[in-house]
Design an enzyme around this catalytic site. Sequence first.
Site, PDB file in Angstrom:
ATOM      1  N   LYS A 128       0.796  -1.221   0.000  1.00 21.86           N
ATOM      2  CA  LYS A 128       0.000   0.000   0.000  1.00 21.86           C
ATOM      3  C   LYS A 128       0.835   1.281   0.000  1.00 21.86           C
ATOM      4  CE  LYS A 128      -3.671  -0.087  -0.495  1.00 21.86           C
ATOM      5  NZ  LYS A 128      -4.871  -0.438  -1.307  1.00 21.86           N
ATOM      6  N   SER A 135      -2.863 -12.321   3.668  1.00 18.66           N
ATOM      7  CA  SER A 135      -3.310 -12.192   2.271  1.00 18.66           C
ATOM      8  C   SER A 135      -2.253 -12.715   1.305  1.00 18.66           C
ATOM      9  CB  SER A 135      -3.688 -10.743   1.952  1.00 18.66           C
ATOM     10  OG  SER A 135      -2.541  -9.922   1.899  1.00 18.66           O
TER      11      SER A 135
HETATM   12  N1  PMP Z   1      -3.443  -7.509   1.368  1.00 21.42           N
HETATM   13  C1  PMP Z   1      -3.290  -6.634   2.361  1.00 21.42           C
HETATM   14  C2  PMP Z   1      -2.588  -7.087   3.599  1.00 21.42           C
HETATM   15  C3  PMP Z   1      -3.804  -5.334   2.240  1.00 21.42           C
HETATM   16  O1  PMP Z   1      -3.655  -4.462   3.249  1.00 21.42           O
HETATM   17  C4  PMP Z   1      -4.480  -4.969   1.057  1.00 21.42           C
HETATM   18  C5  PMP Z   1      -5.070  -3.595   0.931  1.00 21.42           C
HETATM   19  N2  PMP Z   1      -6.348  -3.495   1.555  1.00 21.42           N
HETATM   20  C6  PMP Z   1      -4.624  -5.910   0.044  1.00 21.42           C
HETATM   21  C7  PMP Z   1      -4.085  -7.175   0.231  1.00 21.42           C
HETATM   22  C8  PMP Z   1      -5.375  -5.630  -1.233  1.00 21.42           C
HETATM   23  O2  PMP Z   1      -4.723  -4.694  -2.072  1.00 21.42           O
HETATM   24  P1  PMP Z   1      -5.587  -3.727  -2.988  1.00 21.42           P
HETATM   25  O3  PMP Z   1      -6.230  -2.704  -2.093  1.00 21.42           O
HETATM   26  O4  PMP Z   1      -4.592  -3.116  -3.920  1.00 21.42           O
HETATM   27  O5  PMP Z   1      -6.627  -4.532  -3.699  1.00 21.42           O
END
Ligand code: PMP
Length: 318
Positions: A58, A275
């Site tokens: 991010k 994630s």
């Molecule tokens: N994984 C984590 C740990 C995140 O903080 C985020 C952002 N919310 C994402 C995945 C997803 O990324 P994006 O917002 O670019 O879809």
Amino acid sequence: MALPQLDIHTISQVDASSIDSLIGNTPLLGFRKLTAHLPENVRIYAKAEWMNPGGSVKDRAASNIVREAIRSGALTHDKILLDSTSGNTGIAYAMIGAAKGYRVKLFLPGNVSPERTAILTAYGVDIVYTDPLEGSDGAIRGVRALAAAEPDKYFYADQYNNAANWQAHYNTTGVEIWKQTHGSVTHFVAGLGTSGTLMGTGRRLKDYDAKVQVISLQPDSPFHGLEGWKHMQSAIKPGIYDEFLADRDIGISTEATYVMARRLARDEGYLVGISAAAAMVGTLQVAEEIAARGEEAVIVTLFPDNAYKYLSESFWKQ
Ligand code: PMP
């Protein structure tokens, strides 16, 4: 005794504007044990996004959002940078705000991990907690109400609807993956939060080569433990999300993700966040299907952060 001469690069790194120059250009990781059952011509790589200075993918979106807002005049030093976040974007805003001299106020779901709250508190940002039962949508509703009530006081960054979010990935992540794979990438696999990563990287890779397959991943149910991801069917849909960009969408289970997080740590030495482990579950599934068809592939995914913010979760103890 004369002080050693600092070269210009050393000096520029302590300059406020240079926080941006530390973001991106992350390494592309390979695997040993987790991919040992795959044939030679089906390869998997992952971008190590925890190498960014704020510790997550991010940083890319936040730095582009802030840069674009300063350029357009929407963010000035008399305004407070305001947004809702599940944590990582907030940490990125906090770091960049501190480096560039902007105050930051964030709406967070009340159940974000204690590690995230501790980091944000350390950066000195103003936090408003929303109902944990409402998840990230509760934080979105809260921040919208405040931004509407006091528009002159705040710059509402609105990462879910701000094109600078996905454009950060179009201009950096996608370009890096193309260069790092020498143009050999055939598939890009990533989870959906705001969807900025998938939209921007997917668009850039398809611009390089329209045959590149883009695969989105989501939690397989509205109630899940995949922090940072959204279950799109049941959530407020981000304005930047185009459901027709991905060639395919796969649902990922929280249980399989916890198993994968331990395997990545213990079999590969990659202590990654939840994630990231979920992304690896989806990527391995794609790779195994391609291998079963006897086809070749260079599959790239992205590990958004490392495990440091999730160490209080009990699944590590198994
Ligand atoms: N994984 C984590 C740990 C995140 O903080 C985020 C952002 N919310 C994402 C995945 C997803 O990324 P994006 O917002 O670019 O879809």
